[in-house]
Design a protein around this motif. Structure first.
Motif, PDB file in Angstrom:
ATOM      1  N   ALA A 121       0.839  -1.206   0.000  1.00 58.50           N
ATOM      2  CA  ALA A 121       0.000   0.000   0.000  1.00 58.50           C
ATOM      3  C   ALA A 121       0.870   1.252   0.000  1.00 58.50           C
ATOM      4  O   ALA A 121       0.595   2.216  -0.721  1.00 58.50           O
ATOM      5  CB  ALA A 121      -0.932  -0.002   1.203  1.00 58.50           C
ATOM      6  N   LEU A 122       1.944   1.242   0.806  1.00 60.89           N
ATOM      7  CA  LEU A 122       2.849   2.395   0.844  1.00 60.89           C
ATOM      8  C   LEU A 122       3.512   2.598  -0.513  1.00 60.89           C
ATOM      9  O   LEU A 122       3.584   3.723  -1.011  1.00 60.89           O
ATOM     10  CB  LEU A 122       3.908   2.205   1.931  1.00 60.89           C
ATOM     11  CG  LEU A 122       4.963   3.306   2.036  1.00 60.89           C
ATOM     12  CD1 LEU A 122       4.329   4.646   2.390  1.00 60.89           C
ATOM     13  CD2 LEU A 122       6.027   2.940   3.051  1.00 60.89           C
ATOM     14  N   VAL A 123       3.985   1.521  -1.121  1.00 61.62           N
ATOM     15  CA  VAL A 123       4.609   1.629  -2.442  1.00 61.62           C
ATOM     16  C   VAL A 123       3.615   2.187  -3.455  1.00 61.62           C
ATOM     17  O   VAL A 123       3.942   3.067  -4.257  1.00 61.62           O
ATOM     18  CB  VAL A 123       5.169   0.260  -2.900  1.00 61.62           C
ATOM     19  CG1 VAL A 123       5.569   0.293  -4.361  1.00 61.62           C
ATOM     20  CG2 VAL A 123       6.354  -0.138  -2.029  1.00 61.62           C
ATOM     21  N   ALA A 124       2.370   1.703  -3.419  1.00 59.90           N
ATOM     22  CA  ALA A 124       1.342   2.188  -4.345  1.00 59.90           C
ATOM     23  C   ALA A 124       1.056   3.671  -4.132  1.00 59.90           C
ATOM     24  O   ALA A 124       0.982   4.444  -5.092  1.00 59.90           O
ATOM     25  CB  ALA A 124       0.063   1.371  -4.184  1.00 59.90           C
ATOM     26  N   SER A 136      -6.413  -0.568  12.301  1.00 67.66           N
ATOM     27  CA  SER A 136      -6.728  -1.497  11.210  1.00 67.66           C
ATOM     28  C   SER A 136      -5.910  -1.165   9.973  1.00 67.66           C
ATOM     29  O   SER A 136      -5.395  -0.055   9.816  1.00 67.66           O
ATOM     30  CB  SER A 136      -8.219  -1.431  10.871  1.00 67.66           C
ATOM     31  OG  SER A 136      -8.513  -0.217  10.205  1.00 67.66           O
ATOM     32  N   PHE A 137      -5.824  -2.140   9.093  1.00 75.37           N
ATOM     33  CA  PHE A 137      -5.119  -1.947   7.829  1.00 75.37           C
ATOM     34  C   PHE A 137      -5.727  -0.788   7.042  1.00 75.37           C
ATOM     35  O   PHE A 137      -5.017   0.070   6.529  1.00 75.37           O
ATOM     36  CB  PHE A 137      -5.165  -3.247   7.010  1.00 75.37           C
ATOM     37  CG  PHE A 137      -4.576  -3.117   5.648  1.00 75.37           C
ATOM     38  CD1 PHE A 137      -3.205  -3.000   5.470  1.00 75.37           C
ATOM     39  CD2 PHE A 137      -5.384  -3.088   4.527  1.00 75.37           C
ATOM     40  CE1 PHE A 137      -2.652  -2.876   4.208  1.00 75.37           C
ATOM     41  CE2 PHE A 137      -4.841  -2.961   3.256  1.00 75.37           C
ATOM     42  CZ  PHE A 137      -3.477  -2.855   3.102  1.00 75.37           C
ATOM     43  N   ALA A 138      -7.060  -0.742   6.982  1.00 81.23           N
ATOM     44  CA  ALA A 138      -7.745   0.324   6.237  1.00 81.23           C
ATOM     45  C   ALA A 138      -7.437   1.700   6.841  1.00 81.23           C
ATOM     46  O   ALA A 138      -7.205   2.665   6.108  1.00 81.23           O
ATOM     47  CB  ALA A 138      -9.247   0.079   6.221  1.00 81.23           C
ATOM     48  N   GLU A 139      -7.387   1.793   8.167  1.00 75.07           N
ATOM     49  CA  GLU A 139      -7.060   3.060   8.816  1.00 75.07           C
ATOM     50  C   GLU A 139      -5.627   3.477   8.472  1.00 75.07           C
ATOM     51  O   GLU A 139      -5.355   4.655   8.210  1.00 75.07           O
ATOM     52  CB  GLU A 139      -7.201   2.943  10.331  1.00 75.07           C
ATOM     53  CG  GLU A 139      -8.627   2.802  10.805  1.00 75.07           C
ATOM     54  CD  GLU A 139      -8.724   2.456  12.281  1.00 75.07           C
ATOM     55  OE1 GLU A 139      -9.716   2.872  12.904  1.00 75.07           O
ATOM     56  OE2 GLU A 139      -7.822   1.777  12.798  1.00 75.07           O
ATOM     57  N   GLY A 140      -4.728   2.506   8.458  1.00 73.96           N
ATOM     58  CA  GLY A 140      -3.345   2.811   8.133  1.00 73.96           C
ATOM     59  C   GLY A 140      -3.177   3.294   6.705  1.00 73.96           C
ATOM     60  O   GLY A 140      -2.466   4.266   6.451  1.00 73.96           O
ATOM     61  N   VAL A 141      -3.835   2.625   5.763  1.00 70.87           N
ATOM     62  CA  VAL A 141      -3.750   3.042   4.360  1.00 70.87           C
ATOM     63  C   VAL A 141      -4.357   4.433   4.192  1.00 70.87           C
ATOM     64  O   VAL A 141      -3.814   5.275   3.471  1.00 70.87           O
ATOM     65  CB  VAL A 141      -4.425   2.010   3.435  1.00 70.87           C
ATOM     66  CG1 VAL A 141      -4.534   2.535   2.014  1.00 70.87           C
ATOM     67  CG2 VAL A 141      -3.657   0.694   3.466  1.00 70.87           C
ATOM     68  N   LEU A 142      -5.465   4.673   4.869  1.00 67.78           N
ATOM     69  CA  LEU A 142      -6.072   6.009   4.818  1.00 67.78           C
ATOM     70  C   LEU A 142      -5.110   7.049   5.401  1.00 67.78           C
ATOM     71  O   LEU A 142      -4.955   8.140   4.843  1.00 67.78           O
ATOM     72  CB  LEU A 142      -7.405   6.034   5.567  1.00 67.78           C
ATOM     73  CG  LEU A 142      -8.123   7.376   5.570  1.00 67.78           C
ATOM     74  CD1 LEU A 142      -8.473   7.809   4.144  1.00 67.78           C
ATOM     75  CD2 LEU A 142      -9.367   7.312   6.439  1.00 67.78           C
ATOM     76  N   GLY A 143      -4.432   6.708   6.494  1.00 69.75           N
ATOM     77  CA  GLY A 143      -3.449   7.619   7.088  1.00 69.75           C
ATOM     78  C   GLY A 143      -2.319   7.943   6.121  1.00 69.75           C
ATOM     79  O   GLY A 143      -1.920   9.102   5.983  1.00 69.75           O
ATOM     80  N   LEU A 144      -1.811   6.922   5.432  1.00 67.65           N
ATOM     81  CA  LEU A 144      -0.767   7.151   4.433  1.00 67.65           C
ATOM     82  C   LEU A 144      -1.272   8.071   3.325  1.00 67.65           C
ATOM     83  O   LEU A 144      -0.577   9.008   2.912  1.00 67.65           O
ATOM     84  CB  LEU A 144      -0.306   5.820   3.830  1.00 67.65           C
ATOM     85  CG  LEU A 144       0.429   4.854   4.751  1.00 67.65           C
ATOM     86  CD1 LEU A 144       0.631   3.506   4.060  1.00 67.65           C
ATOM     87  CD2 LEU A 144       1.744   5.432   5.208  1.00 67.65           C
ATOM     88  N   GLY A 152       6.831   6.810   7.526  1.00 65.22           N
ATOM     89  CA  GLY A 152       7.477   5.674   8.183  1.00 65.22           C
ATOM     90  C   GLY A 152       6.831   5.354   9.516  1.00 65.22           C
ATOM     91  O   GLY A 152       6.625   4.184   9.859  1.00 65.22           O
ATOM     92  N   SER A 153       6.506   6.378  10.256  1.00 61.86           N
ATOM     93  CA  SER A 153       5.848   6.178  11.543  1.00 61.86           C
ATOM     94  C   SER A 153       4.469   5.548  11.373  1.00 61.86           C
ATOM     95  O   SER A 153       4.080   4.652  12.124  1.00 61.86           O
ATOM     96  CB  SER A 153       5.725   7.516  12.272  1.00 61.86           C
ATOM     97  OG  SER A 153       5.026   7.353  13.483  1.00 61.86           O
ATOM     98  N   THR A 154       3.746   6.002  10.371  1.00 63.59           N
ATOM     99  CA  THR A 154       2.418   5.443  10.102  1.00 63.59           C
ATOM    100  C   THR A 154       2.522   3.978   9.700  1.00 63.59           C
ATOM    101  O   THR A 154       1.751   3.136  10.173  1.00 63.59           O
ATOM    102  CB  THR A 154       1.708   6.254   8.995  1.00 63.59           C
ATOM    103  OG1 THR A 154       1.616   7.611   9.422  1.00 63.59           O
ATOM    104  CG2 THR A 154       0.328   5.707   8.711  1.00 63.59           C
TER     105      THR A 154
END
Length: 162
Positions: free
Chosen positions: A22-25, A63-71, A50-52
């Protein structure tokens, strides 16, 4: 302390690669500017990404979705601020610094004091650039990304080579 549960380790093994992808995308969509070190603001965004990512990996409450949204939010904010700084000078001044001339034929005490750079650091930058001393150096500039640029005088060509 050394081990909590197999499910925690399994979560990291599943979420880790997904969060990384997700980060790479997100970075591919946002462009090279997101990871540049053009100024302090860009560095802060890089550290926050990086922290996120670490939080998504290690905190089961996120959650994974929260993390991707944060990124995504971090990259979007970086985009908005960088575009705004191109459009409005006040925003540019707020998020970017100006290069500072520290040495030009001698040390410039005022700018060096404001930039919190010592004479030894300027000399070290000259040595790192392959100069034995400052006699070969025309100027030293503290760049907006915190690096010291060492400028040398370009020797004039003899009349026959012009």
């Amino acid at each position: 302390m050394w081990f909590d549960s197999w499910s925690d380790l399994g979560r990291i093994l599943v979420v880790g690669p997904l969060a990384y992808l997700a980060l790479v995308a997100v970075l591919r969509v946002s462009g090279a500017r997101t990871l540049s070190k053009l100024n302090a603001f860009d560095l802060v965004v890089t550290v926050a990404l990086g922290s996120t990512l670490a939080t998504v990996l290690l905190d089961a409450d996120v959650s994974f979705a929260e993390g991707v949204l944060g990124l995504g939010v971090l990259v979007l904010l970086q985009y908005v601020v960088s575009r705004s700084s191109l459009r409005w000078r006040a925003v540019e001044r707020a998020v970017k610094s100006e290069p500072v001339l520290l040495y030009r034929g001698g040390f410039l005490a005022g700018p060096m004091r404001r930039a919190r750079v010592t004479e030894d650091e300027v000399r070290q930058a000259a040595r790192s650039s392959g100069h034995a001393g400052l006699a070969e150096v025309e100027a030293v500039v503290l760049e907006t990304d915190g690096t010291l640029s060492v400028l040398t005088a370009v020797p004039e060509l003899p009349e026959a080579d012009r």
